[in-house]
Design a protein around this motif. Structure first.
Motif, PDB file in Angstrom:
ATOM      1  N   SER A   1     -20.799  -8.639  -6.901  1.00  0.00           N
ATOM      2  CA  SER A   1     -21.083 -10.065  -6.655  1.00  0.00           C
ATOM      3  C   SER A   1     -20.456 -10.493  -5.335  1.00  0.00           C
ATOM      4  O   SER A   1     -19.345 -10.055  -4.995  1.00  0.00           O
ATOM      5  CB  SER A   1     -20.510 -10.922  -7.784  1.00  0.00           C
ATOM      6  OG  SER A   1     -21.103 -10.587  -9.016  1.00  0.00           O
TER       7      SER A   1
ATOM      8  N   SER B   1     -25.014 -22.009 -18.324  1.00  0.00           N
ATOM      9  CA  SER B   1     -23.608 -21.613 -18.433  1.00  0.00           C
ATOM     10  C   SER B   1     -22.785 -22.131 -17.265  1.00  0.00           C
ATOM     11  O   SER B   1     -23.323 -22.541 -16.229  1.00  0.00           O
ATOM     12  CB  SER B   1     -23.501 -20.092 -18.440  1.00  0.00           C
ATOM     13  OG  SER B   1     -24.353 -19.545 -19.399  1.00  0.00           O
TER      14      SER B   1
ATOM     15  N   PHE C   1     -12.878 -19.769 -12.914  1.00  0.00           N
ATOM     16  CA  PHE C   1     -12.005 -18.689 -12.438  1.00  0.00           C
ATOM     17  C   PHE C   1     -10.623 -19.264 -12.132  1.00  0.00           C
ATOM     18  O   PHE C   1     -10.530 -20.359 -11.558  1.00  0.00           O
ATOM     19  CB  PHE C   1     -12.529 -18.081 -11.128  1.00  0.00           C
ATOM     20  CG  PHE C   1     -13.773 -17.241 -11.249  1.00  0.00           C
ATOM     21  CD1 PHE C   1     -15.028 -17.823 -11.310  1.00  0.00           C
ATOM     22  CD2 PHE C   1     -13.684 -15.848 -11.266  1.00  0.00           C
ATOM     23  CE1 PHE C   1     -16.181 -17.041 -11.397  1.00  0.00           C
ATOM     24  CE2 PHE C   1     -14.827 -15.057 -11.347  1.00  0.00           C
ATOM     25  CZ  PHE C   1     -16.076 -15.659 -11.419  1.00  0.00           C
TER      26      PHE C   1
ATOM     27  N   LEU D   1     -16.457 -17.462 -19.104  1.00  0.00           N
ATOM     28  CA  LEU D   1     -17.873 -17.818 -18.975  1.00  0.00           C
ATOM     29  C   LEU D   1     -18.300 -18.486 -20.274  1.00  0.00           C
ATOM     30  O   LEU D   1     -18.270 -17.870 -21.343  1.00  0.00           O
ATOM     31  CB  LEU D   1     -18.708 -16.558 -18.726  1.00  0.00           C
ATOM     32  CG  LEU D   1     -20.231 -16.664 -18.826  1.00  0.00           C
ATOM     33  CD1 LEU D   1     -20.803 -17.632 -17.808  1.00  0.00           C
ATOM     34  CD2 LEU D   1     -20.865 -15.282 -18.652  1.00  0.00           C
TER      35      LEU D   1
ATOM     36  N   TYR E   1     -21.814 -18.671  -4.732  1.00  0.00           N
ATOM     37  CA  TYR E   1     -21.568 -17.444  -5.489  1.00  0.00           C
ATOM     38  C   TYR E   1     -22.897 -16.783  -5.773  1.00  0.00           C
ATOM     39  O   TYR E   1     -23.818 -17.403  -6.316  1.00  0.00           O
ATOM     40  CB  TYR E   1     -20.872 -17.792  -6.804  1.00  0.00           C
ATOM     41  CG  TYR E   1     -20.133 -16.633  -7.441  1.00  0.00           C
ATOM     42  CD1 TYR E   1     -18.744 -16.604  -7.432  1.00  0.00           C
ATOM     43  CD2 TYR E   1     -20.818 -15.595  -8.059  1.00  0.00           C
ATOM     44  CE1 TYR E   1     -18.050 -15.546  -8.024  1.00  0.00           C
ATOM     45  CE2 TYR E   1     -20.134 -14.542  -8.649  1.00  0.00           C
ATOM     46  CZ  TYR E   1     -18.751 -14.522  -8.627  1.00  0.00           C
ATOM     47  OH  TYR E   1     -18.051 -13.491  -9.200  1.00  0.00           O
TER      48      TYR E   1
ATOM     49  N   ASN F   1     -16.685  -8.599  -5.400  1.00  0.00           N
ATOM     50  CA  ASN F   1     -15.898  -8.059  -6.519  1.00  0.00           C
ATOM     51  C   ASN F   1     -16.429  -6.690  -6.967  1.00  0.00           C
ATOM     52  O   ASN F   1     -17.369  -6.147  -6.384  1.00  0.00           O
ATOM     53  CB  ASN F   1     -15.812  -9.066  -7.676  1.00  0.00           C
ATOM     54  CG  ASN F   1     -17.145  -9.255  -8.403  1.00  0.00           C
ATOM     55  OD1 ASN F   1     -18.106  -8.515  -8.166  1.00  0.00           O
ATOM     56  ND2 ASN F   1     -17.206 -10.251  -9.273  1.00  0.00           N
TER      57      ASN F   1
ATOM     58  N   ALA G   1     -25.939 -10.883 -14.794  1.00  0.00           N
ATOM     59  CA  ALA G   1     -26.053 -12.133 -15.549  1.00  0.00           C
ATOM     60  C   ALA G   1     -26.208 -11.826 -17.024  1.00  0.00           C
ATOM     61  O   ALA G   1     -26.665 -10.737 -17.401  1.00  0.00           O
ATOM     62  CB  ALA G   1     -27.250 -12.943 -15.046  1.00  0.00           C
ATOM     63  N   ALA G   2     -25.833 -12.810 -17.858  1.00  0.00           N
ATOM     64  CA  ALA G   2     -25.985 -12.666 -19.307  1.00  0.00           C
ATOM     65  C   ALA G   2     -27.391 -13.077 -19.745  1.00  0.00           C
ATOM     66  O   ALA G   2     -27.746 -12.895 -20.908  1.00  0.00           O
ATOM     67  CB  ALA G   2     -24.932 -13.526 -20.011  1.00  0.00           C
TER      68      ALA G   2
ATOM     69  N   TRP H   1     -11.490 -14.899 -15.552  1.00  0.00           N
ATOM     70  CA  TRP H   1     -12.576 -15.884 -15.701  1.00  0.00           C
ATOM     71  C   TRP H   1     -12.953 -16.102 -17.164  1.00  0.00           C
ATOM     72  O   TRP H   1     -12.741 -15.238 -18.023  1.00  0.00           O
ATOM     73  CB  TRP H   1     -13.814 -15.467 -14.895  1.00  0.00           C
ATOM     74  CG  TRP H   1     -14.325 -14.081 -15.135  1.00  0.00           C
ATOM     75  CD1 TRP H   1     -14.050 -12.975 -14.382  1.00  0.00           C
ATOM     76  CD2 TRP H   1     -15.187 -13.624 -16.201  1.00  0.00           C
ATOM     77  NE1 TRP H   1     -14.682 -11.873 -14.911  1.00  0.00           N
ATOM     78  CE2 TRP H   1     -15.394 -12.244 -16.023  1.00  0.00           C
ATOM     79  CE3 TRP H   1     -15.793 -14.256 -17.273  1.00  0.00           C
ATOM     80  CZ2 TRP H   1     -16.180 -11.476 -16.889  1.00  0.00           C
ATOM     81  CZ3 TRP H   1     -16.586 -13.503 -18.133  1.00  0.00           C
ATOM     82  CH2 TRP H   1     -16.769 -12.141 -17.935  1.00  0.00           C
TER      83      TRP H   1
END
Ligand code: BTN
Length: 140
Positions: A32, A91, A95, A115, A49, A28, A54-55, A113
């Motif tokens: 990723s 988390s 999608f 999250l 994946y 993407n 990342a958060a 998506w």
């Protein structure tokens, strides 16, 4: 020579009429990478994946995905959904999307998506979900 001409005229049409195939390696706009394995007769598929972002500050790990395609092998531009259970955070991401194939046979997955991150109290639910869109192109 006529045979070559006929082939040249027929090949683009062939690509244009192809069904979009979810199986493969996809990337993407964030960088990723995602691998989708073969879809079974019921339309379900699995894969992995490798997110580029990342958060959390934790070390990113390749994470499994599970999905399902609507009307397997009956649609040119099938809809699908899949979830990723992150192996390095609490988390999960869901999608939904559609697979498109253009007149040259180039495939893209256009997705939206959600999250959801874990929060310690339901009072924090308001900030627990991020939403976005993502376009995947086929790498292999
Ligand atoms: C986390 O941060 O807790 C897990 C990783 C989340 C990565 C998100 S999912 C939506 C967006 N698209 C990607 O390829 N990565 C981010």
């Amino acid at each position: 020579c006529c045979l070559l001409l006929a082939l040249a005229l027929l090949l683009p049409q062939d690509a244009a009429s192809r069904e979009c195939d979810l199986q493969g390696l996809w990337r993407n706009e964030l960088g990723s990478n995602m691998t989708i394995l073969a879809t079974n007769a019921a339309g379900t598929f699995s894969g992995s994946y490798h997110t580029a972002v990342a958060a959390t500050n934790k070390q990113i790990l390749v994470s499994p995905l599970q999905g399902v395609q609507q009307h397997p092998s009956a649609k040119r531009h099938p809809t699908f959904s899949f979830i990723v259970l992150w192996q390095f955070s609490d988390s999960t991401t869901a999608f939904v999307g559609q697979c498109f194939v253009d007149h040259r046979g180039k495939e893209t997955l256009e997705t939206t998506w959600l999250l959801r991150e874990e929060v310690l109290s339901h009072k924090d639910t308001w900030k627990a979900t991020r939403v976005g869109t993502s376009i995947f192109t086929c790498v292999k």
